[in-house]
Scaffold this active site. Sequence first.
Site, PDB file in Angstrom:
ATOM      1  CG  ASP A  66      15.589  16.108  81.109  1.00  8.77           C
ATOM      2  OD1 ASP A  66      15.541  16.981  81.978  1.00  8.77           O
ATOM      3  OD2 ASP A  66      16.596  15.907  80.404  1.00  8.77           O
ATOM      4  CD  GLU A 242      15.208  24.375  79.469  1.00  4.46           C
ATOM      5  OE1 GLU A 242      15.966  24.199  78.496  1.00  4.46           O
ATOM      6  OE2 GLU A 242      15.624  24.388  80.642  1.00  4.46           O
TER       7      GLU A 242
END
Length: 580
Positions: A66, A242
């Site tokens: 991420d 997302e």
Amino acid sequence: MKRNQTVILTLFLTLISLFDGYAQKKKNNAPVFAEVVYEGKDKIYETNPLKEGEFYNPLLQGCYPDPAITRKGDDYFMVVSSFVMFPGVPIFHSKDLVNWTQIGHVLDRNSQLKVQDAGISMGIYAPDIKYNPYNDTFYMITTQFAGGFGNIVVKTKDPFQGWSDPIKMKFDGIDPGLFFDEDGKAYVVHNDAPNEGEERYNGHRVIKIWEYDLENDQVVAGTDKIIVDGGVDPSKNPIWIEAPHLYKKNGAYYLMCAEGGTGDNHSEVIFKSDSPTGPFIPAPSNPILTQRYFGDERSYKVDWAGHADLVLGPDDKYYGVFLGVRPNEKNRVNTGRETFILPVDWSGEWPVFENGLIPMGPKLKMPEGVTEVKYGKDGFFPNGNFVYTEKFDSKDLDYRWIGLRGPREDFISFVKGGLQINPFATNIKEVKPTSTLFYRQQHQNFSFTTKLTYQPQSDKDLAGITCVQSEAFNYVFGVTKVGNDHVLVLQRTEGKGMGRNRQINSQILASTKVDLSKPLTLQVKANGDEYEFGYAVAGGEIQNLGGKVSGDILSTNVAGGFTGNMLGLYATTSNDAIVK
């Protein structure tokens, strides 16, 4: 009276002396690890040596997922998810996007990180880092699934000098990102559930935007608005929109998001608007990054690509950092989600990751003007195949070493001969802070070797190596005491079921008596999905114990969750790997 006082004082001092002696004996009984040698030796690097002007992809090998990136002047700063690893949110610095140093962790204090009772894949998700030139401040915003925090923001004037305590945000959802507009206004975008009663299918999510008050570091109540409902094509029921990031280029606003879920269908998509609050129109060329279209027979397989962030590089060309995985020969993911980079062509209306829609390779051309890879030199992160040796002869422990759910300093001591781990009465299977110092697995083929000095006093004492995908999926390879004998034991733990109904089943795979009069060498090594545990007594040859065992439980495919396998120096006074 004075005589009685003297007797009492003498007795008191004697008791203190006895207690100190007992405490010192217990402390001296703690295991000492003399050194660790980690060696990565993947074939892909042997067959693809770097040529002039090339560097390796991924940028960060092992569980560094991420990624988010920002720039101030010539300085680049990048952060990644850390879940319940402590300290949390590793932060990296670079001048050229090729060579990176870890400068610390954003969340390195108990006041910032409260993950002591959270499962291994809870805690810190998807941090975003942004530099605001209008107040010369860096911000890191993230979701902390622990400690009653939720979404939080921290800030600093200088990422080299530490970060503020968290400010709890007044909104739900996950994956928040910050955007600072040219007019000085600020916004937060994030993933959230649809409005109550409007969820159409499992995996239906939305992207929201809020105005952000820079004076009070809080979203402005009542300004929230849904700017993406479902994803690129709502008629196809897209799942898990997302990880949003908002950018501005040539007067237009671009919203980039992950779509498809962090797995085989993962991708990156882009939208455009004339306003930060929309309406946003998806690009006709979406997705702009994915590896989902390709089969399993690739010679070098990168998969699950997505969750990206963009930055202008040193050559005035855009680049995108993103997560991906490199499965082993059984298509299992043991190294976790890693940080990759690709150049981005933004010469037209829409940005597109260069070669992001074809099978990725292990090397890239360096940005124009970058002339040297500095892997493993002067504090720069290594890459490719490398040997990392940690002698524990400095109290400045390398940032790559981490704890779980609590500070490393709570259980480590630097002593003559190495690193002492003062054991907790906590087993590796418990959802509590453990007395374990971890290093991420960074290669499919590796060895991890340490030297241990230890004298366990009972079968509740154990120290050695552990391989941990989670509290329910792990191997323990350590020394304990059985009767009058010291015994080396290999234990496999595998969870069954989910949540409160999960059952954790442990099995002793092998054991042997060992002589602990001299330091004991312990080793775990892997060749893809096959792991082997070995030992050597008094400097002899390493002998295998337990044969070849499967790495299945060290993969996210079997264990679930979001982390990669972690290699730990482990000690406990609550051992349950007991040989009958």
